[in-house]
Design a protein around this motif. Sequence first.
Motif, short mmCIF file in Angstrom:
data_model
loop_
_atom_site.label_atom_id
_atom_site.label_comp_id
_atom_site.label_asym_id
_atom_site.label_seq_id
_atom_site.Cartn_x
_atom_site.Cartn_y
_atom_site.Cartn_z
N ILE A 21 0.84 -1.20 0.00
CA ILE A 21 0.00 0.00 0.00
C ILE A 21 0.88 1.25 0.00
CG2 ILE A 21 -1.80 1.26 1.24
CD1 ILE A 21 -2.68 -1.47 0.15
N GLU A 22 0.50 2.24 -0.77
CA GLU A 22 1.18 3.54 -0.74
C GLU A 22 0.74 4.28 0.51
OE1 GLU A 22 1.71 7.63 -3.40
OE2 GLU A 22 0.51 5.96 -4.17
N VAL A 23 1.70 4.70 1.32
CA VAL A 23 1.39 5.32 2.62
C VAL A 23 2.00 6.71 2.71
CG1 VAL A 23 1.56 5.09 5.13
CG2 VAL A 23 1.39 3.04 3.71
N ASN A 24 1.20 7.66 3.16
CA ASN A 24 1.68 8.98 3.53
C ASN A 24 1.78 9.04 5.05
OD1 ASN A 24 1.65 9.93 0.89
ND2 ASN A 24 -0.40 10.79 1.06
N PRO A 25 2.99 9.00 5.63
CA PRO A 25 3.11 9.12 7.08
C PRO A 25 3.00 10.57 7.51
CG PRO A 25 5.28 8.81 6.10
CD PRO A 25 4.29 8.77 4.97
N ALA A 26 2.22 10.83 8.55
CA ALA A 26 2.00 12.20 9.01
C ALA A 26 2.19 12.28 10.52
CB ALA A 26 0.59 12.65 8.64
N SER A 27 3.09 13.16 10.92
CA SER A 27 3.33 13.48 12.32
C SER A 27 4.29 14.67 12.31
CB SER A 27 3.95 12.30 13.08
OG SER A 27 5.29 12.12 12.69
N VAL A 45 4.24 17.38 9.62
CA VAL A 45 2.78 17.51 9.60
C VAL A 45 2.30 17.67 11.04
CG1 VAL A 45 0.59 16.46 8.94
CG2 VAL A 45 2.64 16.06 7.54
N ASN A 46 1.50 18.71 11.27
CA ASN A 46 1.00 18.97 12.62
C ASN A 46 -0.51 19.11 12.56
OD1 ASN A 46 0.21 20.34 15.10
ND2 ASN A 46 2.38 20.76 15.42
N GLY A 93 -2.25 22.55 11.76
CA GLY A 93 -2.66 22.38 10.37
C GLY A 93 -1.51 22.31 9.40
N GLU A 94 -0.29 22.48 9.90
CA GLU A 94 0.89 22.46 9.03
C GLU A 94 1.00 21.13 8.27
OE1 GLU A 94 5.80 22.57 9.40
OE2 GLU A 94 4.54 22.60 11.20
N GLY A 95 1.09 21.22 6.95
CA GLY A 95 1.33 20.05 6.12
C GLY A 95 0.13 19.17 5.84
N LEU A 96 -1.04 19.50 6.41
CA LEU A 96 -2.19 18.61 6.27
C LEU A 96 -2.70 18.51 4.82
CD1 LEU A 96 -4.50 19.13 9.38
CD2 LEU A 96 -2.98 17.22 8.85
N LYS A 97 -2.77 19.63 4.15
CA LYS A 97 -3.30 19.62 2.78
C LYS A 97 -2.48 18.70 1.89
CE LYS A 97 -4.58 22.62 -1.09
NZ LYS A 97 -4.67 24.02 -1.57
N ALA A 98 -1.17 18.81 1.99
CA ALA A 98 -0.30 18.00 1.13
C ALA A 98 -0.39 16.52 1.45
CB ALA A 98 1.15 18.48 1.27
N VAL A 99 -0.46 16.18 2.74
CA VAL A 99 -0.43 14.78 3.11
C VAL A 99 -1.77 14.09 2.87
CG1 VAL A 99 -1.13 14.81 5.56
CG2 VAL A 99 0.70 13.28 4.82
N ALA A 155 -10.06 16.92 0.69
CA ALA A 155 -9.31 16.05 -0.22
C ALA A 155 -10.17 14.93 -0.80
CB ALA A 155 -8.11 15.45 0.52
N GLY A 156 -11.43 14.83 -0.36
CA GLY A 156 -12.31 13.79 -0.88
C GLY A 156 -11.99 12.39 -0.36
#
Length: 250
Positions: A25-31, A36-37, A41-47, A86-87
Amino acid sequence: MKITVVGASGLIGARLVENLRHAGIEVNPASPTFGVNSVTGEGLKAVMAGADVVIDVTNAASFGDNSALAFFRTSTRNLLAASADAGVGHYLALSVVGTPRLVESDYFRAKMVQENLIRASRKPYTILHSTQFFEFIGGVIDMGANGGGFRLPSASIQPISAADVSDVLAELALGAASNDTVEIAGPERFGLDEIARMHLAANEDRRQVMSDDKASYYGVELNDDTLLPGQGARTSSRRYLDWLFLKMAG
């Protein structure tokens, strides 16, 4: 399929990212570690971009005051808004068995707010209620520290390993949203005082555990079934002492 894991640096999140990637699976890790905060809200749109599923395994830094409420309220609102923009088709969140029965506690009241925000969003969701992790039993015992020993209630607990919780989250993420709560627990029940004695003995710790049903759990006095899952809960197979001795041997 692309999945965003929010809280990807934590106990569950790091295992979850590894499990999903191993499954192809393609995974976007966010933390915050990944820039990403969820609070600022930092980085949320991109991730969130292109994600089919968001898995929320975030947690508050503090368990004993109103900061947990501020964290979950702000973080969850931001994550729901970003995932909607982001849908994203499935919002999957990790919570705790017994949360509705523990709202006298600041922390569990905050978790209840998180769950209510997810349900109120009217977006496809699944909430996984897990029992206490094996990895946190030591911390639960420490809450009962009293002089040179411990005072803990005999209320029942049905703990589970973090690895098993991560496996179930990965499985749920690959399926359709249930728009409901799913419960998962370990295969064995212990009294909190009983598992404390097992844990201390395995670690050759001679401090004594006193049974005291007035002793609190995160500030809440427990009934015997407060921390137990309901009928129909899924159960894992990994047993606590097997996990504990393997951990000590490693």
